[in-house]
Design a protein around this motif. Sequence first.
Motif, PDB file in Angstrom:
ATOM      1  N   LEU A   1       8.121 -14.087 -48.793  1.00 10.41           N
ATOM      2  CA  LEU A   1       6.694 -14.567 -48.763  1.00 10.41           C
ATOM      3  C   LEU A   1       6.007 -13.920 -47.624  1.00 10.41           C
ATOM      4  N   SER A   2       6.584 -13.691 -46.671  1.00 14.65           N
ATOM      5  CA  SER A   2       5.981 -13.207 -45.374  1.00 14.65           C
ATOM      6  C   SER A   2       5.596 -11.655 -45.769  1.00 14.65           C
ATOM      7  N   LYS A   3       6.757 -10.880 -46.249  1.00 18.77           N
ATOM      8  CA  LYS A   3       6.435  -9.457 -46.678  1.00 18.77           C
ATOM      9  C   LYS A   3       5.322  -9.434 -47.678  1.00 18.77           C
ATOM     10  N   TRP A   4       5.256 -10.410 -48.624  1.00 20.19           N
ATOM     11  CA  TRP A   4       4.282 -10.348 -49.732  1.00 20.19           C
ATOM     12  C   TRP A   4       3.083 -10.568 -49.068  1.00 20.19           C
ATOM     13  N   LEU A   5       2.777 -11.323 -48.182  1.00 22.25           N
ATOM     14  CA  LEU A   5       1.529 -11.569 -47.617  1.00 22.25           C
ATOM     15  C   LEU A   5       1.210 -10.546 -46.727  1.00 22.25           C
ATOM     16  N   LEU A   6       2.039  -9.679 -46.011  1.00 23.04           N
ATOM     17  CA  LEU A   6       1.645  -8.625 -45.285  1.00 23.04           C
ATOM     18  C   LEU A   6       1.094  -7.523 -46.154  1.00 23.04           C
ATOM     19  N   VAL A   7       1.855  -7.206 -47.484  1.00 23.63           N
ATOM     20  CA  VAL A   7       1.363  -6.097 -48.218  1.00 23.63           C
ATOM     21  C   VAL A   7       0.086  -6.528 -48.968  1.00 23.63           C
ATOM     22  N   SER A   8       0.151  -7.893 -49.182  1.00 25.60           N
ATOM     23  CA  SER A   8      -1.357  -8.075 -49.901  1.00 25.60           C
ATOM     24  C   SER A   8      -2.429  -8.309 -48.864  1.00 25.60           C
ATOM     25  N   VAL A   9      -2.278  -8.420 -47.649  1.00 25.74           N
ATOM     26  CA  VAL A   9      -3.383  -8.027 -46.608  1.00 25.74           C
ATOM     27  C   VAL A   9      -3.326  -6.481 -46.585  1.00 25.74           C
ATOM     28  N   TYR A  10      -2.540  -5.646 -46.392  1.00 31.41           N
ATOM     29  CA  TYR A  10      -2.624  -4.420 -46.427  1.00 31.41           C
ATOM     30  C   TYR A  10      -3.577  -4.055 -47.573  1.00 31.41           C
ATOM     31  N   TYR A  11      -3.236  -4.239 -48.699  1.00 28.22           N
ATOM     32  CA  TYR A  11      -4.033  -3.763 -49.907  1.00 28.22           C
ATOM     33  C   TYR A  11      -5.405  -4.789 -50.174  1.00 28.22           C
ATOM     34  N   SER A  12      -5.658  -5.666 -49.476  1.00 33.00           N
ATOM     35  CA  SER A  12      -6.679  -6.752 -49.587  1.00 33.00           C
ATOM     36  C   SER A  12      -7.001  -7.366 -50.648  1.00 33.00           C
ATOM     37  N   HIS A  13      -5.810  -7.628 -51.205  1.00 29.51           N
ATOM     38  CA  HIS A  13      -5.965  -8.700 -52.629  1.00 29.51           C
ATOM     39  C   HIS A  13      -4.447  -8.930 -52.433  1.00 29.51           C
ATOM     40  N   PHE A  14      -4.320 -10.294 -53.265  1.00 30.81           N
ATOM     41  CA  PHE A  14      -3.359 -10.610 -53.461  1.00 30.81           C
ATOM     42  C   PHE A  14      -2.144  -9.977 -54.502  1.00 30.81           C
ATOM     43  N   LEU A  15      -1.133  -9.810 -54.271  1.00 24.71           N
ATOM     44  CA  LEU A  15      -0.102  -8.926 -55.265  1.00 24.71           C
ATOM     45  C   LEU A  15       0.293 -10.120 -56.267  1.00 24.71           C
ATOM     46  N   PRO A  16       1.001  -9.513 -57.359  1.00 27.63           N
ATOM     47  CA  PRO A  16       1.382 -10.745 -58.164  1.00 27.63           C
ATOM     48  C   PRO A  16       2.782 -11.117 -57.470  1.00 27.63           C
ATOM     49  N   LEU A  17       2.984 -12.320 -57.716  1.00 30.78           N
ATOM     50  CA  LEU A  17       4.128 -12.888 -57.185  1.00 30.78           C
ATOM     51  C   LEU A  17       5.242 -12.748 -58.113  1.00 30.78           C
TER      52      LEU A  17
ATOM     53  N   ILE B   1      11.300   4.325 -44.785  1.00 33.98           N
ATOM     54  CA  ILE B   1      11.190   5.723 -45.112  1.00 33.98           C
ATOM     55  C   ILE B   1      11.698   6.065 -46.580  1.00 33.98           C
ATOM     56  N   ILE B   2      12.754   5.409 -46.963  1.00 32.42           N
ATOM     57  CA  ILE B   2      13.222   5.616 -48.504  1.00 32.42           C
ATOM     58  C   ILE B   2      12.499   4.937 -49.736  1.00 32.42           C
ATOM     59  N   SER B   3      11.749   3.701 -49.334  1.00 33.99           N
ATOM     60  CA  SER B   3      10.972   2.875 -50.274  1.00 33.99           C
ATOM     61  C   SER B   3       9.607   3.275 -50.287  1.00 33.99           C
ATOM     62  N   SER B   4       9.063   2.679 -51.163  1.00 32.86           N
ATOM     63  CA  SER B   4       7.408   3.139 -51.520  1.00 32.86           C
ATOM     64  C   SER B   4       6.590   1.926 -51.056  1.00 32.86           C
ATOM     65  N   VAL B   5       6.878   1.034 -50.091  1.00 33.87           N
ATOM     66  CA  VAL B   5       5.929   0.196 -49.454  1.00 33.87           C
ATOM     67  C   VAL B   5       5.420   0.860 -48.314  1.00 33.87           C
ATOM     68  N   PRO B   6       4.150   0.213 -47.828  1.00 32.60           N
ATOM     69  CA  PRO B   6       3.410   0.595 -46.677  1.00 32.60           C
ATOM     70  C   PRO B   6       4.385   0.688 -45.446  1.00 32.60           C
ATOM     71  N   MET B   7       4.250   1.757 -44.608  1.00 31.60           N
ATOM     72  CA  MET B   7       5.129   1.939 -43.517  1.00 31.60           C
ATOM     73  C   MET B   7       5.043   0.561 -42.431  1.00 31.60           C
ATOM     74  N   GLY B   8       6.135   0.220 -42.177  1.00 30.59           N
ATOM     75  CA  GLY B   8       6.275  -1.082 -41.143  1.00 30.59           C
ATOM     76  C   GLY B   8       6.598  -2.120 -41.827  1.00 30.59           C
ATOM     77  N   THR B   9       6.458  -2.455 -43.373  1.00 33.53           N
ATOM     78  CA  THR B   9       6.767  -3.554 -44.098  1.00 33.53           C
ATOM     79  C   THR B   9       8.203  -4.011 -43.922  1.00 33.53           C
ATOM     80  N   ASN B  10       9.321  -3.208 -44.294  1.00 33.98           N
ATOM     81  CA  ASN B  10      10.329  -3.631 -44.079  1.00 33.98           C
ATOM     82  C   ASN B  10      10.977  -3.973 -42.616  1.00 33.98           C
ATOM     83  N   ILE B  11      10.189  -3.190 -41.662  1.00 35.76           N
ATOM     84  CA  ILE B  11      10.486  -3.450 -40.391  1.00 35.76           C
ATOM     85  C   ILE B  11      10.156  -5.133 -40.076  1.00 35.76           C
ATOM     86  N   PHE B  12       8.870  -5.461 -40.530  1.00 33.65           N
ATOM     87  CA  PHE B  12       8.270  -6.658 -40.418  1.00 33.65           C
ATOM     88  C   PHE B  12       9.299  -7.645 -40.960  1.00 33.65           C
TER      89      PHE B  12
END
Length: 172
Positions: A123-139, A75-86
């Motif tokens: 790494l799992s959070k990065w992979l989830l967010v990358s899948v959400y945005y449909s491209h690999f985000l910078p590591l 809720i307080i961050s700017s990532v897609p909802m559920g990312t930090n729960i995951f």
Amino acid sequence: MNEEWSENLASYFQRMLPLLCSLIMLFFSYIPLSLPTSDSVRPAVGMICAYFWLLHRPDVFNLLSVYILGLVEDIISSVPMGTNIFALLVMYLLVTNLSRFFNAKPFVIIWYGFILFSFVTFLSKWLLVSVYYSHFLPLMSVMFSFLITAAVYPILSVINVFVQNRLMTDED
């Protein structure tokens, strides 16, 4: 009757203390700073608290506490909802399945365990967010957040140890 109620309230507060302490530290970590990278790179305080309390007091910090901590961070961050729960659920699975290797070990071993578990979690959070945005985000920013989190772990661990040793009592 009144004495029983106050004992129940004190017992409930004791059980909620790890979650409350984690939430307070999480809120403090999201205070806006006027640093150029403070908005995108910050230590994962929720991950640190979840690791610490799941390792040292799994009786009072359970799956529901992990979910609430992840939900508040979402809720307080700017990532897609559920990312930090995951991410915190990944940490929960790692710690609950492998905590027997860290029982009664020195702090350095526990810290190395956190570094390993947080690396997998990042790494799992990065992979989830990358899948959400449909491209690999910078590591690079993910690895920098990982390094900051690993460096901040001893400081936040001292705060959690204080809460555990001074503010919490063991119920018999």
